[in-house]
Design a protein around this motif. Structure first.
Motif, PDB file in Angstrom:
ATOM      1  N   VAL A 498      26.663  -0.124  68.141  1.00  0.00           N
ATOM      2  CA  VAL A 498      25.861   1.099  68.025  1.00  0.00           C
ATOM      3  C   VAL A 498      24.392   0.814  68.348  1.00  0.00           C
ATOM      4  O   VAL A 498      23.708   1.615  68.977  1.00  0.00           O
ATOM      5  N   GLY A 499      23.901  -0.332  67.912  1.00  0.00           N
ATOM      6  CA  GLY A 499      22.521  -0.714  68.174  1.00  0.00           C
ATOM      7  C   GLY A 499      21.555  -0.112  67.162  1.00  0.00           C
ATOM      8  O   GLY A 499      21.825   0.926  66.551  1.00  0.00           O
ATOM      9  N   HIS A 500      20.421  -0.778  66.961  1.00  0.00           N
ATOM     10  CA  HIS A 500      19.403  -0.262  66.047  1.00  0.00           C
ATOM     11  C   HIS A 500      18.031  -0.735  66.505  1.00  0.00           C
ATOM     12  O   HIS A 500      17.895  -1.771  67.164  1.00  0.00           O
ATOM     13  N   THR A 501      17.033   0.052  66.178  1.00  0.00           N
ATOM     14  CA  THR A 501      15.654  -0.274  66.544  1.00  0.00           C
ATOM     15  C   THR A 501      14.864  -0.811  65.356  1.00  0.00           C
ATOM     16  O   THR A 501      13.795  -1.400  65.544  1.00  0.00           O
ATOM     17  N   ARG A 502      15.370  -0.574  64.127  1.00  0.00           N
ATOM     18  CA  ARG A 502      14.699  -1.062  62.932  1.00  0.00           C
ATOM     19  C   ARG A 502      15.745  -1.588  61.953  1.00  0.00           C
ATOM     20  O   ARG A 502      16.924  -1.206  62.025  1.00  0.00           O
ATOM     21  N   HIS A 503      15.310  -2.452  61.026  1.00  0.00           N
ATOM     22  CA  HIS A 503      16.231  -3.067  60.062  1.00  0.00           C
ATOM     23  C   HIS A 503      15.571  -3.068  58.696  1.00  0.00           C
ATOM     24  O   HIS A 503      14.500  -3.653  58.516  1.00  0.00           O
ATOM     25  N   TRP A 504      16.232  -2.401  57.739  1.00  0.00           N
ATOM     26  CA  TRP A 504      15.785  -2.432  56.348  1.00  0.00           C
ATOM     27  C   TRP A 504      16.787  -3.256  55.545  1.00  0.00           C
ATOM     28  O   TRP A 504      18.003  -3.115  55.724  1.00  0.00           O
ATOM     29  N   HIS A 505      16.288  -4.089  54.647  1.00  0.00           N
ATOM     30  CA  HIS A 505      17.157  -4.851  53.752  1.00  0.00           C
ATOM     31  C   HIS A 505      16.846  -4.448  52.319  1.00  0.00           C
ATOM     32  O   HIS A 505      15.668  -4.403  51.923  1.00  0.00           O
ATOM     33  N   VAL A 506      17.893  -4.143  51.562  1.00  0.00           N
ATOM     34  CA  VAL A 506      17.739  -3.687  50.182  1.00  0.00           C
ATOM     35  C   VAL A 506      18.194  -4.790  49.245  1.00  0.00           C
ATOM     36  O   VAL A 506      19.295  -5.333  49.393  1.00  0.00           O
ATOM     37  N   ASP A 507      17.339  -5.140  48.281  1.00  0.00           N
ATOM     38  CA  ASP A 507      17.665  -6.172  47.304  1.00  0.00           C
ATOM     39  C   ASP A 507      17.128  -5.725  45.952  1.00  0.00           C
ATOM     40  O   ASP A 507      15.910  -5.555  45.788  1.00  0.00           O
ATOM     41  N   ASP A 508      18.048  -5.501  45.022  1.00  0.00           N
ATOM     42  CA  ASP A 508      17.668  -5.060  43.682  1.00  0.00           C
ATOM     43  C   ASP A 508      16.798  -3.812  43.730  1.00  0.00           C
ATOM     44  O   ASP A 508      15.821  -3.675  42.994  1.00  0.00           O
ATOM     45  N   GLY A 509      17.163  -2.889  44.598  1.00  0.00           N
ATOM     46  CA  GLY A 509      16.461  -1.615  44.698  1.00  0.00           C
ATOM     47  C   GLY A 509      15.191  -1.645  45.519  1.00  0.00           C
ATOM     48  O   GLY A 509      14.601  -0.589  45.787  1.00  0.00           O
ATOM     49  N   GLN A 510      14.759  -2.830  45.961  1.00  0.00           N
ATOM     50  CA  GLN A 510      13.537  -2.952  46.741  1.00  0.00           C
ATOM     51  C   GLN A 510      13.882  -3.015  48.232  1.00  0.00           C
ATOM     52  O   GLN A 510      14.806  -3.724  48.639  1.00  0.00           O
ATOM     53  N   VAL A 511      13.117  -2.290  49.040  1.00  0.00           N
ATOM     54  CA  VAL A 511      13.366  -2.224  50.471  1.00  0.00           C
ATOM     55  C   VAL A 511      12.336  -3.070  51.209  1.00  0.00           C
ATOM     56  O   VAL A 511      11.130  -2.918  51.013  1.00  0.00           O
ATOM     57  N   THR A 512      12.837  -3.964  52.054  1.00  0.00           N
ATOM     58  CA  THR A 512      11.954  -4.765  52.899  1.00  0.00           C
ATOM     59  C   THR A 512      12.383  -4.579  54.347  1.00  0.00           C
ATOM     60  O   THR A 512      13.483  -4.111  54.639  1.00  0.00           O
ATOM     61  N   GLY A 513      11.498  -4.969  55.267  1.00  0.00           N
ATOM     62  CA  GLY A 513      11.812  -4.862  56.688  1.00  0.00           C
ATOM     63  C   GLY A 513      10.833  -3.955  57.400  1.00  0.00           C
ATOM     64  O   GLY A 513       9.896  -3.421  56.807  1.00  0.00           O
TER      65      GLY A 513
END
Length: 514
Positions: A498-513
């Motif tokens: 599908v492809g993506h232009t951005r990447h968010w990573h969720v850890d313990d409710g916190q979003v990084t990326g």
């Protein structure tokens, strides 16, 4: 003795055969994948092999203890601790009895029985039980669930992982797995593959997880929903299966075209012979030729009839190739967004989402991915369209037609056309949603999503319960989609395609990326 042997296996549903003539032998170390479209009989086959369902034809013989992992919790009225303890077999029962006797030692004379139970517990290496339980609970993201939590109070994803945990704890000689990775995160799937690599028993897994099949199984059987006889693809996993299936299809098509060419030649020859015979007979009737031509006319006519009978027999023979058939694909064409890119559409925890963004969301189970998507949907009702991860709260007596029209405001004639395009036949329009299979419900939700006016799509594990044909279609449609897309997925095939232009990573409710 093999762990399992099936001979001449076949099953019929509502008078229609799902599959016939399946012969199967599973020995220690075998790794078999079962694939096919939703509704082709894969789960039925697992239930037959597990002994939960009697086949219409054939015999199944088990030579070992079988661990069966269905897609749904069979009895959701117990507790988490009780359910997992049931997978420990004798050691679980001995441990429970020992704990019970420990509570009674001060008030009752049960010392002799306690000593006997303790000896058995030692012989079974009972001290390893807590370690096994803790590891499997951690690896399958179940460590947060208390033992006294009722099974009907945990999510559908947690129930699926509890089913898998219990089977692994039981350590059977044969594992029958029905979509084992549907509710596992990347770490959980990796751990399961590693666990299975060191498992000495046999494994038969129904799965649409392409990476899992590639890295786990060495043979694939396909129930394609068209041919009643299952197709066997030995020698590899998903990638090998797709290559061999394509080659098989090409051979069938070439054989069919050659057969059709031969049939047309035969029919033309028969027609020519008939015309010759008729011409000779007409000439004889006119009296313009010698009498011996009557015999010629009869011989030519007989030759034509013999050839015609031979052609009919050949066409009726088992060896005659029918036109190669495929199942109709799911119709998916997500509406695009004609406005220019770059406009800020919404803000998510301090992050701007602009028009045309394609955002991949990753993270372990329980990290907060689903919560994040629900938060976005709740803050922007009507602006976004959501494909949920599970069917929690969706299964009730509402009919397929009413479910669809409650979410897509169209006239009934248009609804019938749209549902037909998503492979819902007329006899399913009045079926209760609660009676749909997981794959059918997934298709219904996709039908709603595609026909939503929203131009922001939120997809939570979109590949769950979809067969290969549906996966190909949704991947193709999303690759061409020109709206805004946020999707949480552990399926790396899907994410890459599908492809993506951005990447968010969720850890313990916190979003990084980014």
């Amino acid at each position: 003795m093999p762990h399992l042997k099936a001979t001449g296996l076949g099953h019929t549903h509502d008078g229609e055969p799902l599959f016939t003539g399946l012969d199967l032998t599973l020995n220690p170390g075998d790794r078999l994948g079962v694939v096919g479209p939703n509704g082709a009989g894969k789960t039925t086959l697992l239930r037959i092999l597990a002994g939960d369902l009697t086949p219409t034809h054939g015999v199944v013989t088990a030579g070992t203890r079988i661990g069966y992992v269905p897609q749904r919790m069979p009895d959701p009225h117990g507790t988490v601790g009780g359910w997992l303890a049931g997978g420990l077999g004798e050691i679980g029962r001995v441990t429970a009895r020992m704990r019970e006797l420990e509570q009674r030692l001060a008030a009752e004379d049960v010392l002799d029985e306690y000593a006997a139970v303790q000896d058995r517990w030692t012989a079974l290496r009972g001290w390893t039980t807590d370690t096994r339980l803790a590891e499997i609970r951690q690896r399958l993201s179940l460590g947060h669930l208390p033992d006294d939590r009722r099974l009907d109070q945990v999510s559908g994803g947690e129930q699926a992982r509890l089913l898998l945990a219990r089977a692994l704890l039981d350590d059977p000689g044969l594992l029958l797995l029905d979509e084992p990775t549907n509710h596992l995160d990347s770490d959980g799937t990796t751990w399961l593959r590693q666990w299975l690599a060191g498992y000495h028993g046999a494994v038969l897994a129904v799965s649409h997880d392409r990476a899992f099949l590639d890295e786990t199984v060495t043979r694939i059987i396909e129930l394609d929903g068209i041919d009643q006889t299952p197709q066997d693809y030995p020698g590899g996993g998903y990638t090998h299966y797709r290559e061999q299936k394509q080659k098989r299809w090409e051979r069938l098509l070439l054989d069919y075209e050659a057969q059709e060419k031969d049939r047309r030649r035969w029919e033309a020859d028969i027609a020519t012979t008939k015309a010759h015979a008729l011409g000779v007979e007409n000439t004889v009737r006119s009296g313009a030729t010698a009498p011996h031509l009557r015999r010629v006319a009869r011989l030519v006519a007989r030759k034509a009839k013999v050839r015609e009978r031979r052609l009919r027999r050949q066409m009726a023979a088992v060896s005659w190739i029918a036109r190669p058939r495929t199942r109709p694909p799911v119709t998916l064409a997500f509406p695009g967004d004609t406005a220019g890119t770059g406009d800020v559409l919404l803000h998510v925890r301090g992050r701007a989402v602009t028009r045309g963004d394609r955002i991949l969301i990753t993270g372990r189970n329980g990290s907060g991915k689903t919560t994040l998507l629900r938060e976005i949907a709740g803050e922007h009702p009507g602006t976004v369209a959501v494909l949920p991860q599970t069917d929690d709260g969706l299964r009730d007596a509402t009919t397929v037609m009413d479910f669809f029209r409650a979410r897509v405001p169209v006239y009934i004639d248009d609804a019938e056309t749209l549902l037909t395009g998503h492979q819902f036949d007329t006899d399913q329009w009045d079926s209760p949603v609660q009676d749909l299979s997981s794959g059918e419900l997934r298709r219904l939700l996709l039908a709603v999503l595609v026909n939503s006016p929203a131009r922001i799509l939120l997809l939570d594990e979109p590949t769950n319960h979809l067969d290969f044909a549906a996966l190909d279609v949704i991947e193709h449609a999303l690759r061409r989609y020109r709206g805004t897309l946020l999707f949480a997925s552990h399926d790396r095939y899907f994410a890459d395609t599908v492809g993506h232009t951005r990447h968010w990573h969720v850890d313990d409710g916190q979003v990084t990326g980014d």
